[in-house]
Design an enzyme around this catalytic site. Sequence first.
Site, short mmCIF file in Angstrom:
data_model
loop_
_atom_site.label_atom_id
_atom_site.label_comp_id
_atom_site.label_asym_id
_atom_site.label_seq_id
_atom_site.Cartn_x
_atom_site.Cartn_y
_atom_site.Cartn_z
N TYR A 427 27.14 37.90 32.53
CA TYR A 427 26.86 36.77 31.61
C TYR A 427 27.85 36.70 30.46
O TYR A 427 28.62 37.61 30.25
CB TYR A 427 25.41 36.68 31.20
CG TYR A 427 24.71 37.75 30.40
CD1 TYR A 427 25.37 38.79 29.80
CD2 TYR A 427 23.33 37.66 30.26
CE1 TYR A 427 24.67 39.73 29.06
CE2 TYR A 427 22.62 38.60 29.52
CZ TYR A 427 23.30 39.64 28.93
OH TYR A 427 22.62 40.55 28.20
N GLU A 428 27.87 35.55 29.80
CA GLU A 428 28.91 35.25 28.79
C GLU A 428 30.31 35.33 29.39
O GLU A 428 31.27 35.63 28.71
CB GLU A 428 28.79 36.17 27.57
CG GLU A 428 27.43 36.22 26.92
CD GLU A 428 26.91 34.88 26.44
OE1 GLU A 428 27.72 33.94 26.34
OE2 GLU A 428 25.70 34.76 26.21
N GLY A 429 30.41 34.99 30.68
CA GLY A 429 31.71 35.02 31.35
C GLY A 429 31.91 36.34 32.08
O GLY A 429 31.93 37.39 31.46
#
Lengths: 571, 571
Positions: A427-429
Amino acid sequence: MASDYIPPVSDYAFLFGEAFGLDLVTRGTGGAFSAEDATEIIAGAGEFAASVLAPLETVGDRVGARLEDGQVHLPDGFAEAYQAFVEAGWVTAEAPESAGGDGLPGSIRAGLGEIWNGSNAAFALCWLLSAGQIHALDAAASDEIRETYLSKLVSGEWTGTMNLTEPEAGTDLGAIRTMATPRDDGSWGVSGQKIFITWGDHDVAPNIVHLVLARTPDAPAGAKGLSLFVVPKFLPDAAGEPGERNAVTTASIEHKLGIHGSPTCVLAYEDATGYLVGEVGGGLAGMFVMMNSARAGMGFQATGISDRAYQQAAAYAAERRQGVVLDRAPGAPIAEHPDVRRLLLSMQSRVFAMRALGVYLGDLFDRADTDGTGALAEFFVPILKGWATEDAVALTSDAIQVHGGMGFIEETGIAQHYRDARIMPIYEGTTAIQSNDLIGRKVIRNGGATAEELFGAIEQTVAVLRGLDDAVAARTADRLERAIASARSATAALLGFGQTRDAYGVSVPYLMLLGTLAGGWMHGLAVAAVLAHDAQDAADAARLVSADFYGAHHLPRVHMLAETVAAGEVA
Amino acid sequence: MASDYIPPVSDYAFLFGEAFGLDLVTRGTGGAFSAEDATEIIAGAGEFAASVLAPLETVGDRVGARLEDGQVHLPDGFAEAYQAFVEAGWVTAEAPESAGGDGLPGSIRAGLGEIWNGSNAAFALCWLLSAGQIHALDAAASDEIRETYLSKLVSGEWTGTMNLTEPEAGTDLGAIRTMATPRDDGSWGVSGQKIFITWGDHDVAPNIVHLVLARTPDAPAGAKGLSLFVVPKFLPDAAGEPGERNAVTTASIEHKLGIHGSPTCVLAYEDATGYLVGEVGGGLAGMFVMMNSARAGMGFQATGISDRAYQQAAAYAAERRQGVVLDRAPGAPIAEHPDVRRLLLSMQSRVFAMRALGVYLGDLFDRADTDGTGALAEFFVPILKGWATEDAVALTSDAIQVHGGMGFIEETGIAQHYRDARIMPIYEGTTAIQSNDLIGRKVIRNGGATAEELFGAIEQTVAVLRGLDDAVAARTADRLERAIASARSATAALLGFGQTRDAYGVSVPYLMLLGTLAGGWMHGLAVAAVLAHDAQDAADAARLVSADFYGAHHLPRVHMLAETVAAGEVA
């Protein structure tokens, strides 16, 4: 059973005041805060986290969030803990002064981020998303939105979320389909479905502010056609209090591998009322402010979860007795077994490296305006996010290993950290998104200038270590010097590849190389700081062992990865 | 959702018939079986596994085993699957001819082991424990025990378990307290508590044979005082059928991180009737027969779980479309993204290395009596167990990463493999137990002679590769040559340390070094075999890419680990 949480106060005192050869907090804040102030804040946060947040970690995992009749409920205790968190001022502390917050510097916020996550990562995500949205609204929102929404986020009364992902638009935000249509009254009608929305619904605060990426009519295709909207769960009434329910509903929540105490929602928007943030078409830029904050936050989360797992493993190993330990007196605990000791040092030395890089990243942001350290700060965001989260997965696995068969039993509690940690490189890339950002925009585009700035800074540390009459300092200097050479050759290979598949096929190995090197640098700084003392006490000696271990077990990975990078994509 | 399982038949055909430059099965069995026979057996097993075992994998995880009124129940379908497994002859196939089995050679059994585990690891553990006990009883049991118990295990009518661990005796078997007291009728009364007993109770077969390590009265302290006993769940009646219930009860079953379909029991023995296997005091030796078999079996389990995770990730990546892929036509699936391709090749190249080493280990055991390959076989048991299981944990993590956010959602099914895999580096002896066995008994004790035998064998492959006019062959030869040099220097460092903490502090890194090197060797053999073809087809080309990838991404780890080993324990 939730394990005890021991806030790493002494490490932060060392990092704030000594490790970088000066009072880093004083430098970064122009004297507004000192290392002592910072340590006091960390100690206060640690006390709160250990007593209020840590005891809820297990129930968050076992009971988890549940959806009933369209409303998400958290386990007993979460709402009270959130209110206590707000009342203690920890949400406001995080917010910038321009938004009405306390404006704590980045170096301290790194420590707070670790502590909230180390004590209860699922809970901390609620805070993390609010904090990110505060930064995004502070950068771009109109006065009206600031008054109505930002103030409530900064006070902690309401919480924030980040709505990017859709079923067909994850990594590729350009594929977003959620539509926002202008209305006569200046508001927008937002329709679409968003997935993987962290803390997308809950019952710990009376209102939720969704920051939604959506497409406007006649907008250009792709990411340039996206705009940013504030969409509250309840529309504020005339007094600014939660009023009519907005047309956003929780369709479902996910059954996940970990972080069960953090509700992950599918949100359905059906002509929900929203308000534009910034300019039409400026959505991605606005979201990037939030993402940068959230990505650095992931580095702190990785440190927090890793340290909690390490603490639990170390405590178990110090108690558990099993078999005769080579060259040790009878009855020695398993912590003295050579391989258990190896696992514990392996964990501890990586936790320190992550923690130190987190503080240093905060410091770079603190000094961006005055000392021009912005480029290096931007350079380190994907490195810390990618490297620390990947290493945290490996590290929480080691924490299970220390427990032997008990590690596989859920009641032991150590497996939770392993399950929780696994989302962080996603998550968050994902790590690949981080590494592509790193090599594409921050290495190849500027001909490796920022990378070279880093290597030069490490060389200064090597020079300091060379001037010290100590075996660990000498070994550390040798190892760092060889690692810099490997990193330079990997960087040269990458620059030779240019923006090609050869570069992108080894972007993750390159990111891991730089993260591992930066971790070694942090240990090099620690060695220099400790040897500046007139005499070394037990804590100093432990720092030397930790640095020496990192140099022998982790830093050599740089050479391995340099060989991988040089090969380019294997086709 | 349980993913489809595709048995790796073509890889086994290649390994049996080509990879080692000859028909390995024919050589190993003196012509009793050929590569074609072996491949046919693998294909048959694969068909059974894909249709009967694989579909139960998900229910095994979601529903799992449960204990009700003292009896463990498996989810619907498990009992039928076990009966079908028995009727198809797969239990008997595994057993040696001396015990009334088909006596399949080790090379084929490696493939079967992978297939049972790849299709359903929780189910396969039932078979694995029975198989281990069959070998142990065949080596040491009296005629009476052979007739009453071994025959039922070989036919598959009854299943077997392995009872070592107690709350205070895990790695340290010498601390076992379970007591066996002789009775007048020749039987023994067994009392004590055993934990972590895999398939310790269930309802898929009418009886269970526990092989129990216990202490006899007046026995010497420590491991030398242990003897081995057969303790059935139901005492056989005059006709040899399950009769009276024995005094062994299931106190509880564990709530585990993974392999939920495999019941892990706490068993309470209260003067239960048991029968001595072998000599009094010969317990550990008898158990080692079973453990050696089970440890090799863990290597096959690591391969199976890894391949299943790889297959699911590859299938997802081939279907899923997201964003524009660099240098590829629009609409290309994510499998073409450089970093997803890296992850897939990383997994696939490791799976091949494990699989090949498993077949080779089986072959070494097959030829132990005729070609004197026993020492090398014993050398590879801890390496395959330790290296393959550790790598499987990392590999199943990569399989999650390929899925992005979907990987963290339990319904996707990929997280199960990650959870299941985590026990492998722990049970049947932790990685440290394997590495201590390796360095203590199989490297330092013989002055590195067996290690040198391995390095010499790899050098022969390097020489073959040098004679081929091919870029991948040349690169592979270069890389292997450098890796051998690093492995030799690590071995020399270890021999220099002797039986000290310096050696045992780096025993796991040394084991991982040899495993990684052996994997590179397997790829080197594959390159040579493929280039022996007049022309290379697509499958051949894929093998070359896989080998080249392993050489660029995995083999360089040898150098990193050699540096770590040379440092000894960091103190």
